[in-house]
Design a protein around this motif. Sequence first.
Motif, PDB file in Angstrom:
ATOM      1  N   ASP A 162       0.847  -1.207   0.000  1.00 53.12           N
ATOM      2  CA  ASP A 162       0.000   0.000   0.000  1.00 53.12           C
ATOM      3  C   ASP A 162       0.878   1.251   0.000  1.00 53.12           C
ATOM      4  N   HIS A 201       0.272   4.343   4.175  1.00 58.79           N
ATOM      5  CA  HIS A 201       0.614   4.266   5.598  1.00 58.79           C
ATOM      6  C   HIS A 201       1.770   5.191   5.953  1.00 58.79           C
ATOM      7  N   ARG A 202       2.567   5.583   4.973  1.00 56.05           N
ATOM      8  CA  ARG A 202       3.723   6.438   5.238  1.00 56.05           C
ATOM      9  C   ARG A 202       3.811   7.508   4.166  1.00 56.05           C
ATOM     10  N   ASN A 206       2.589  -3.124   6.630  1.00 52.85           N
ATOM     11  CA  ASN A 206       1.373  -2.313   6.559  1.00 52.85           C
ATOM     12  C   ASN A 206       0.093  -3.145   6.560  1.00 52.85           C
ATOM     13  N   GLY A 207       0.039  -4.089   7.504  1.00 45.64           N
ATOM     14  CA  GLY A 207      -1.218  -4.790   7.736  1.00 45.64           C
ATOM     15  C   GLY A 207      -1.357  -6.150   7.082  1.00 45.64           C
TER      16      GLY A 207
END
Length: 537
Positions: free
Chosen positions: A256, A295-296, A387-388
């Motif tokens: 992501d 996410h970043r 990221n998950g």
Amino acid sequence: MAEHDLSDARYNGASANAGVNKDAAAVVIGARKLTIEEVVAIAQRCAPVALNTDPAWRARIQRGADFLRRQLAAGATVYGVNTGYGDACVVDVPMELVEALPLQLTRYHGCGMGQYLDDAQTLAVIAARLNSLAYGFSGVRPVLLERLADLINHRVLPRIPSEGSVGASGDLTPLSYVAAALAGERDVQFEGALRDVRDVWAELGVAPLTLAPKEGLALMNGTAVMTGLACLAFARADHLTRLAARLTALSTVALDGRAAHFDAMLFEVKPHAGQAEAAGWIRDDLAGRDDTPGHRLQDRYSIRCAPHVIGVARDALTWVRRDVENELNSANDNPLIDPDNERVLHGGNFYGGHIAFAMDALKVAVANLADLMDRQLALLVDVNFNNGLPRNLSGAAPARAAINHGFKAVQISSSAWTAEALKNTMPASVFSRSTEAHNQDKVSMGTIAARDCLRVLELTEQVAAAHTLATVQAARLRLRIDSATPVPAPLQYFIDGVSAQSPFVDEDRALESELRALTARIAACDLLDDYRGGPDA
């Protein structure tokens, strides 16, 4: 059986040529430059070769052999023709022994060790030697070129040990196995079996070649082994750069991440051509993906800086091509015979320094690709950084999650292969040794450098196979988490193609066979050709 060549029909029907691609156009040898891609076509795609039919070219080849004969008849001293070899150049060979000298050279160099070159490598070596001799500066007869073409077209493959060359005076020991095969000595691979070459020539209706003065030396005193291997290394490295770019794009989706890291302006203001090229491939693969931060704000270096890593290899390949093709299209034995001005030139064109340096540099660039892909894989499997995504990319159902470990061991193996690739980047060219009574006192080590490069490629291709399976798994897991995740068409084609050969890993299973199959495809440079929508489309 006559010693002259077979009819031209051997290049057209190729009915006896096990493994030859009958539909492929013949690669013409003589009076033209050969490309790396043509060597690869001969070696990997089973293309036949055909000697140029231009009478002027053939006459020039014959003039060189005739001039050499006249020199001998006039009593001139020519190194390796009527003298001993190497340090024994001060030893005169009596005329009654001159005809026997070439075969003696092939025999005492029959001391190679190590693994034998595979079929593709052997074919690349023969093609490189044939092309060099076809420049007409080696004093060989046309029949010698014709017989080398027979080795390729009939797939009569000498068993060439990979170890024993210091890369000057060329690849003497490994090339002695090619010369010996022409003379009817030693074993060859033919139609899937190990055979005595004399029996194979008899089956083909050809007499073993009696090597004329200098022909043993002309066959052996050159850079064909390192150059043939370098051609194959170039093609595999080129394919790996493209695959690394594809996997970076897919990792961006799986993590992501942000497509904005590959914006064209970033690479216009730091104008390394290879870096921009790699970024362009990744950008094309991510076309249509939303650039809003995930996410970043900034993805980690192994993603964000991937074009900068891949770009080094892309730019290196430009000058590696230049140097490899210069060597491929050179007269690189000693002495050289100038048939037009009737001169014998004693020099050192057998020295493989350019190939040695190119292979030393290329293996470093390729090992950096292994390190890049291994770092990306480490991000994907780690719940602290992916990221998950599930731990180790396990696709197990919740009730089975505790006993499933997904790609944990694959990442460990990838790290091992990467470490070994990095370890093998020690340059070979700086390890010159003084040999042969200090006659060969500065040597190139070009063949060792080329072999090292192939080993680094092999390990990096294993890393790429592991990364491919893991990244496809990760992308499919991301879609499980969010089915609306945009997956651009080129990447979806890639996912579908890989998944057809290696299904989604829900329950743990042994992945060795799938990794081996995928590694073989990567080594054959055809993975991206089949999975549409990428750089090769």
